[in-house]
Design an enzyme around this catalytic site. Structure first.
Site, PDB file in Angstrom:
ATOM      1  N   GLY A 131     -60.013 -14.347 -46.999  1.00 42.00           N
ATOM      2  CA  GLY A 131     -58.605 -14.567 -46.043  1.00 42.00           C
ATOM      3  C   GLY A 131     -58.563 -13.216 -45.364  1.00 42.00           C
ATOM      4  O   GLY A 131     -57.440 -13.101 -45.050  1.00 42.00           O
ATOM      5  N   SER A 132     -59.588 -12.429 -45.040  1.00 39.91           N
ATOM      6  CA  SER A 132     -59.383 -11.290 -44.283  1.00 39.91           C
ATOM      7  C   SER A 132     -59.457 -11.254 -43.050  1.00 39.91           C
ATOM      8  O   SER A 132     -59.670 -10.103 -42.481  1.00 39.91           O
ATOM      9  CB  SER A 132     -60.150 -10.223 -45.252  1.00 39.91           C
ATOM     10  OG  SER A 132     -61.440 -10.771 -45.314  1.00 39.91           O
ATOM     11  N   SER A 133     -59.403 -12.435 -42.287  1.00 42.06           N
ATOM     12  CA  SER A 133     -59.235 -12.386 -40.815  1.00 42.06           C
ATOM     13  C   SER A 133     -57.905 -12.002 -40.328  1.00 42.06           C
ATOM     14  O   SER A 133     -58.017 -11.439 -38.994  1.00 42.06           O
ATOM     15  CB  SER A 133     -59.723 -13.695 -40.404  1.00 42.06           C
ATOM     16  OG  SER A 133     -58.847 -14.513 -40.926  1.00 42.06           O
ATOM     17  N   VAL A 166     -62.327 -21.989 -49.032  1.00 40.34           N
ATOM     18  CA  VAL A 166     -62.206 -21.876 -50.403  1.00 40.34           C
ATOM     19  C   VAL A 166     -61.763 -23.226 -50.927  1.00 40.34           C
ATOM     20  O   VAL A 166     -61.886 -23.056 -52.290  1.00 40.34           O
ATOM     21  CB  VAL A 166     -61.110 -20.694 -50.599  1.00 40.34           C
ATOM     22  CG1 VAL A 166     -61.431 -19.457 -49.972  1.00 40.34           C
ATOM     23  CG2 VAL A 166     -59.799 -21.114 -50.166  1.00 40.34           C
ATOM     24  N   TYR A 173     -46.604 -25.458 -53.197  1.00 38.80           N
ATOM     25  CA  TYR A 173     -46.919 -24.204 -53.257  1.00 38.80           C
ATOM     26  C   TYR A 173     -46.627 -23.310 -54.566  1.00 38.80           C
ATOM     27  O   TYR A 173     -47.297 -22.377 -54.978  1.00 38.80           O
ATOM     28  CB  TYR A 173     -46.237 -23.242 -52.045  1.00 38.80           C
ATOM     29  CG  TYR A 173     -46.772 -21.967 -51.826  1.00 38.80           C
ATOM     30  CD1 TYR A 173     -47.923 -21.724 -51.071  1.00 38.80           C
ATOM     31  CD2 TYR A 173     -45.804 -21.012 -51.714  1.00 38.80           C
ATOM     32  CE1 TYR A 173     -48.311 -20.397 -50.640  1.00 38.80           C
ATOM     33  CE2 TYR A 173     -46.096 -19.804 -51.222  1.00 38.80           C
ATOM     34  CZ  TYR A 173     -47.401 -19.350 -51.017  1.00 38.80           C
ATOM     35  OH  TYR A 173     -47.542 -18.025 -50.552  1.00 38.80           O
ATOM     36  N   SER A 174     -45.194 -23.342 -54.970  1.00 37.38           N
ATOM     37  CA  SER A 174     -44.795 -22.940 -56.306  1.00 37.38           C
ATOM     38  C   SER A 174     -45.745 -23.365 -57.395  1.00 37.38           C
ATOM     39  O   SER A 174     -45.884 -22.428 -58.224  1.00 37.38           O
ATOM     40  CB  SER A 174     -43.351 -23.345 -56.409  1.00 37.38           C
ATOM     41  OG  SER A 174     -42.420 -22.987 -55.426  1.00 37.38           O
ATOM     42  N   ALA A 175     -45.959 -24.566 -57.451  1.00 41.07           N
ATOM     43  CA  ALA A 175     -46.850 -25.214 -58.586  1.00 41.07           C
ATOM     44  C   ALA A 175     -48.314 -24.198 -58.347  1.00 41.07           C
ATOM     45  O   ALA A 175     -48.842 -23.836 -59.507  1.00 41.07           O
ATOM     46  CB  ALA A 175     -47.122 -26.473 -58.421  1.00 41.07           C
ATOM     47  N   LYS A 209     -49.019 -21.438 -56.902  1.00 46.88           N
ATOM     48  CA  LYS A 209     -48.949 -20.136 -57.415  1.00 46.88           C
ATOM     49  C   LYS A 209     -48.809 -19.804 -58.763  1.00 46.88           C
ATOM     50  O   LYS A 209     -49.122 -18.778 -59.361  1.00 46.88           O
ATOM     51  CB  LYS A 209     -48.019 -19.231 -56.311  1.00 46.88           C
ATOM     52  CG  LYS A 209     -48.090 -19.428 -54.807  1.00 46.88           C
ATOM     53  CD  LYS A 209     -49.629 -18.744 -54.584  1.00 46.88           C
ATOM     54  CE  LYS A 209     -49.993 -18.414 -53.093  1.00 46.88           C
ATOM     55  NZ  LYS A 209     -51.244 -17.653 -53.000  1.00 46.88           N
TER      56      LYS A 209
HETATM   57  P1  NDP Z   1     -51.991 -15.982 -42.900  1.00 40.20           P
HETATM   58  O1  NDP Z   1     -51.675 -17.301 -42.773  1.00 40.20           O
HETATM   59  O2  NDP Z   1     -51.561 -14.917 -42.242  1.00 40.20           O
HETATM   60  O3  NDP Z   1     -53.754 -15.821 -43.403  1.00 40.20           O
HETATM   61  C1  NDP Z   1     -54.243 -16.733 -44.234  1.00 40.20           C
HETATM   62  C2  NDP Z   1     -55.868 -16.252 -44.235  1.00 40.20           C
HETATM   63  O4  NDP Z   1     -56.320 -17.167 -45.445  1.00 40.20           O
HETATM   64  C3  NDP Z   1     -56.496 -16.351 -43.185  1.00 40.20           C
HETATM   65  O5  NDP Z   1     -57.563 -15.305 -43.029  1.00 40.20           O
HETATM   66  C4  NDP Z   1     -57.365 -17.656 -43.299  1.00 40.20           C
HETATM   67  O6  NDP Z   1     -58.530 -17.664 -42.717  1.00 40.20           O
HETATM   68  C5  NDP Z   1     -57.344 -17.707 -44.662  1.00 40.20           C
HETATM   69  N1  NDP Z   1     -57.476 -19.229 -45.065  1.00 40.20           N
HETATM   70  C6  NDP Z   1     -56.418 -20.126 -45.063  1.00 40.20           C
HETATM   71  N2  NDP Z   1     -57.018 -21.322 -45.739  1.00 40.20           N
HETATM   72  C7  NDP Z   1     -58.445 -21.237 -45.899  1.00 40.20           C
HETATM   73  C8  NDP Z   1     -59.437 -21.864 -46.426  1.00 40.20           C
HETATM   74  N3  NDP Z   1     -58.981 -23.280 -46.844  1.00 40.20           N
HETATM   75  N4  NDP Z   1     -60.693 -21.530 -46.733  1.00 40.20           N
HETATM   76  C9  NDP Z   1     -60.780 -19.947 -46.380  1.00 40.20           C
HETATM   77  N5  NDP Z   1     -59.872 -19.085 -45.877  1.00 40.20           N
HETATM   78  C10 NDP Z   1     -58.478 -19.715 -45.619  1.00 40.20           C
HETATM   79  O7  NDP Z   1     -51.577 -15.804 -44.488  1.00 40.20           O
HETATM   80  P2  NDP Z   1     -50.754 -14.398 -45.195  1.00 40.20           P
HETATM   81  O8  NDP Z   1     -51.442 -13.225 -44.970  1.00 40.20           O
HETATM   82  O9  NDP Z   1     -49.389 -14.516 -44.995  1.00 40.20           O
HETATM   83  O10 NDP Z   1     -51.040 -14.764 -46.953  1.00 40.20           O
HETATM   84  C11 NDP Z   1     -52.079 -14.275 -47.706  1.00 40.20           C
HETATM   85  C12 NDP Z   1     -51.771 -14.411 -49.049  1.00 40.20           C
HETATM   86  O11 NDP Z   1     -50.620 -14.138 -49.567  1.00 40.20           O
HETATM   87  C13 NDP Z   1     -51.635 -16.116 -49.375  1.00 40.20           C
HETATM   88  O12 NDP Z   1     -52.249 -16.219 -50.602  1.00 40.20           O
HETATM   89  C14 NDP Z   1     -50.372 -16.321 -49.276  1.00 40.20           C
HETATM   90  O13 NDP Z   1     -50.063 -17.470 -49.915  1.00 40.20           O
HETATM   91  C15 NDP Z   1     -49.797 -15.140 -49.992  1.00 40.20           C
HETATM   92  N6  NDP Z   1     -48.377 -14.886 -49.701  1.00 40.20           N
HETATM   93  C16 NDP Z   1     -47.909 -14.498 -48.524  1.00 40.20           C
HETATM   94  C17 NDP Z   1     -46.421 -14.500 -48.407  1.00 40.20           C
HETATM   95  C18 NDP Z   1     -46.007 -14.076 -46.926  1.00 40.20           C
HETATM   96  O14 NDP Z   1     -44.637 -13.979 -46.666  1.00 40.20           O
HETATM   97  N7  NDP Z   1     -46.634 -13.927 -45.766  1.00 40.20           N
HETATM   98  C19 NDP Z   1     -45.489 -14.218 -49.375  1.00 40.20           C
HETATM   99  C20 NDP Z   1     -46.197 -14.516 -50.580  1.00 40.20           C
HETATM  100  C21 NDP Z   1     -47.391 -14.813 -51.043  1.00 40.20           C
HETATM  101  P3  NDP Z   1     -58.758 -18.232 -41.015  1.00 40.20           P
HETATM  102  O15 NDP Z   1     -57.938 -17.081 -40.323  1.00 40.20           O
HETATM  103  O16 NDP Z   1     -60.240 -18.352 -40.827  1.00 40.20           O
HETATM  104  O17 NDP Z   1     -57.949 -19.609 -40.900  1.00 40.20           O
END
Ligand code: NDP
Length: 244
Positions: free
Chosen positions: A9-11, A64, A156-158, A160
């Protein structure tokens, strides 16, 4: 030594900040996305513009939540490039709603994408990482919701909370192999995911009275990836402005 780190998820968002931060620290990075290949390519270009030890930053693309796709892509990548030093399991989604209004799909999508991904991504990687016979690092992304629950986020809580428990168990299994497993639990961080959640009421619940920056999560992940963090494992570390 191969000290490559795969960041799922590094896009964009936190994963992008982690990838860029680790690249600046000198780690070769493998990027990953599901759908937004152009955004991932832009991150790769940014990394390749840094002073790099290795060639072009590669991008893996898979869902994923799709176990077969994860295994196929990851096994092919290991075959071609060897197992990574580190894995940051960051990809995740939310599908929020009060529990009575949550659909079965809201529940399933969040569990599959957040919790099942722990197995789907790490299972193909762990034995190749062990066989390197070198230190390794696994960092998973949980959430303050997984620690204390949150209104509208039972799914989501479950998921995480499950990631936290799974990470602790895997940490025990891998400790004697010099592979650490730690969990980072962010609070409210400014990304696409949290856009709708950042409100005066939400900020009032945060002692720091502000949302966090993706770079503030990335700094902790970088520390956990460093050689100096070799004796830190099975931990959940929060980045949340004092929420809990
Ligand atoms: P974003 O929605 O900004 O980015 C999500 C990333 O995950 C994107 O790169 C996306 O890819 C990828 N992704 C989503 N679904 C899939 C999938 N099914 N398969 C592969 N890749 C996927 O999320 P955040 O940066 O905010 O969150 C990152 C992590 O941090 C998550 O695990 C989130 O739960 C956690 N988190 C975030 C918080 C917040 O306040 N932002 C708070 C607490 C935890 P693509 O661009 O291709 O869709």
């Amino acid at each position: 030594m191969n000290d490559t780190v795969l960041v799922t998820g590094s896009s964009r968002g936190i994963g992008k900040a982690i990838a860029l931060d680790l690249a600046r620290a000198g780690y070769p990075i493998v990027l990953h996305c599901r759908s937004r290949l152009e955004e991932a390519q832009a991150v790769a270009n940014e990394i390749d513009a840094l002073d790099r030890r290795t060639g072009n930053t590669r991008i893996l693309q898979f869902d994923v939540a799709d176990r077969g796709q994860c295994r196929a892509v990851l096994e092919a990548d290991i075959e071609a490039h060897g197992a990574p030093y580190g894995v940051v399991c960051n990809a995740g989604i939310i599908r929020d709603g009060a529990f009575p209004a949550l659909t079965g799909d809201d529940w399933d999508d969040v569990i599959h994408t957040n919790l099942d991904a722990f197995y789907n991504v790490l299972h193909p990687l762990v034995m190749p990482m062990v066989r390197r016979r070198q230190p390794g690092r696994i960092v998973t992304l949980a959430s303050v919701s997984g620690l204390m629950g949150n209104r509208g986020q039972t799914n989501y809580s479950a998921a995480k909370a499950g990631i936290i428990a799974a990470s602790k168990s895997l940490a025990i299994e891998l400790a004697k192999r010099d592979i650490t497993v730690n969990c980072v639990a962010p609070g409210l961080i400014e990304t696409d995911m949290s856009d709708a959640a950042i409100s005066p009421e939400a900020l009032a619940m945060i002692p720091a009275r502000r949302a966090g920056k993706p770079a503030e999560v990335a700094a902790l992940v970088r520390f956990l990836l460093a050689p100096e963090a070799a004796y830190i494992t099975r931990q959940v570390i929060s980045v949340n402005g004092g929420m809990c």
